[in-house]
Write a protein that holds these residues in place. Structure first.
Motif, mmCIF file in Angstrom:
data_model
loop_
_atom_site.group_PDB
_atom_site.id
_atom_site.type_symbol
_atom_site.label_atom_id
_atom_site.label_comp_id
_atom_site.label_asym_id
_atom_site.label_seq_id
_atom_site.Cartn_x
_atom_site.Cartn_y
_atom_site.Cartn_z
ATOM 1 N N TYR A 112 41.036 47.040 2.486
ATOM 2 C CA TYR A 112 41.864 46.204 1.636
ATOM 3 C C TYR A 112 42.509 47.017 0.361
ATOM 4 C CZ TYR A 112 39.530 42.825 4.140
ATOM 5 O OH TYR A 112 39.112 41.982 5.342
ATOM 6 N N LEU B 157 34.496 45.295 -5.700
ATOM 7 C CA LEU B 157 35.011 43.970 -5.302
ATOM 8 C C LEU B 157 36.082 43.401 -6.035
ATOM 9 C CD1 LEU B 157 31.808 42.138 -3.811
ATOM 10 C CD2 LEU B 157 33.601 43.450 -2.625
ATOM 11 N N ALA B 158 36.077 43.568 -7.502
ATOM 12 C CA ALA B 158 37.103 43.155 -8.075
ATOM 13 C C ALA B 158 38.284 43.931 -7.888
ATOM 14 C CB ALA B 158 36.555 43.451 -9.727
ATOM 15 N N ASP C 255 39.963 42.492 -5.255
ATOM 16 C CA ASP C 255 40.903 41.114 -5.651
ATOM 17 C C ASP C 255 41.953 41.441 -6.383
ATOM 18 O OD1 ASP C 255 38.800 39.322 -4.646
ATOM 19 O OD2 ASP C 255 37.905 39.219 -6.623
ATOM 20 N N SER C 256 42.181 42.426 -7.310
ATOM 21 C CA SER C 256 42.966 42.619 -7.980
ATOM 22 C C SER C 256 44.301 43.763 -7.530
ATOM 23 C CB SER C 256 42.794 43.321 -9.347
ATOM 24 O OG SER C 256 42.256 44.462 -9.199
ATOM 25 N N SER D 260 44.682 44.136 -3.753
ATOM 26 C CA SER D 260 44.780 44.225 -2.303
ATOM 27 C C SER D 260 46.151 43.562 -1.855
ATOM 28 C CB SER D 260 43.944 43.273 -1.666
ATOM 29 O OG SER D 260 44.060 41.996 -2.077
ATOM 30 N N TRP E 196 31.040 40.848 2.846
ATOM 31 C CA TRP E 196 31.564 40.325 1.502
ATOM 32 C C TRP E 196 30.468 39.550 0.728
ATOM 33 C CZ3 TRP E 196 36.040 41.686 -1.289
ATOM 34 C CH2 TRP E 196 36.433 41.163 -2.541
ATOM 35 N N CYS F 189 28.046 40.515 -2.400
ATOM 36 C CA CYS F 189 28.056 39.648 -3.702
ATOM 37 C C CYS F 189 26.582 39.404 -4.031
ATOM 38 C CB CYS F 189 28.570 38.500 -3.517
ATOM 39 S SG CYS F 189 30.618 38.869 -3.518
#
Length: 74
Positions: free
Chosen positions: A17, A46-47, A50-51, A53, A66, A70
């Motif tokens: 990603y 993971l952050a 999110d920002s 990808s 995922w 988490c």
């Protein structure tokens, strides 16, 4: 899910990603933390997904991974 599973899962997510230009930095962080025996930086990685990808949706085959990351890291 053990520590090694988490690190492997995070690497897979980064490679899937994150743009290649940022992959090296994140993979280096993962390698260093794992070598030091540190707890996986799941929340931070993971952050980044999110920002950074570019709006790519999470693939169905990675949803369980995922969620497991988490659960264990956040």
């Amino acid at each position: 899910m053990n520590r090694q599973d988490i690190y492997e899962g995070l690497r897979l997510i980064v490679k899937t990603y994150i743009a290649e230009s940022k992959q090296h930095e994140l993979l280096s962080i993962l390698d260093k933390r794992e070598a030091e025996g540190g707890f996986p930086p799941g929340k931070g990685i993971l952050a980044c997904v999110d920002s950074d990808s570019n709006g790519v949706a999470l693939k169905p085959e990675h949803k369980d991974l995922w969620n497991d990351i988490c659960y264990h890291c956040i």
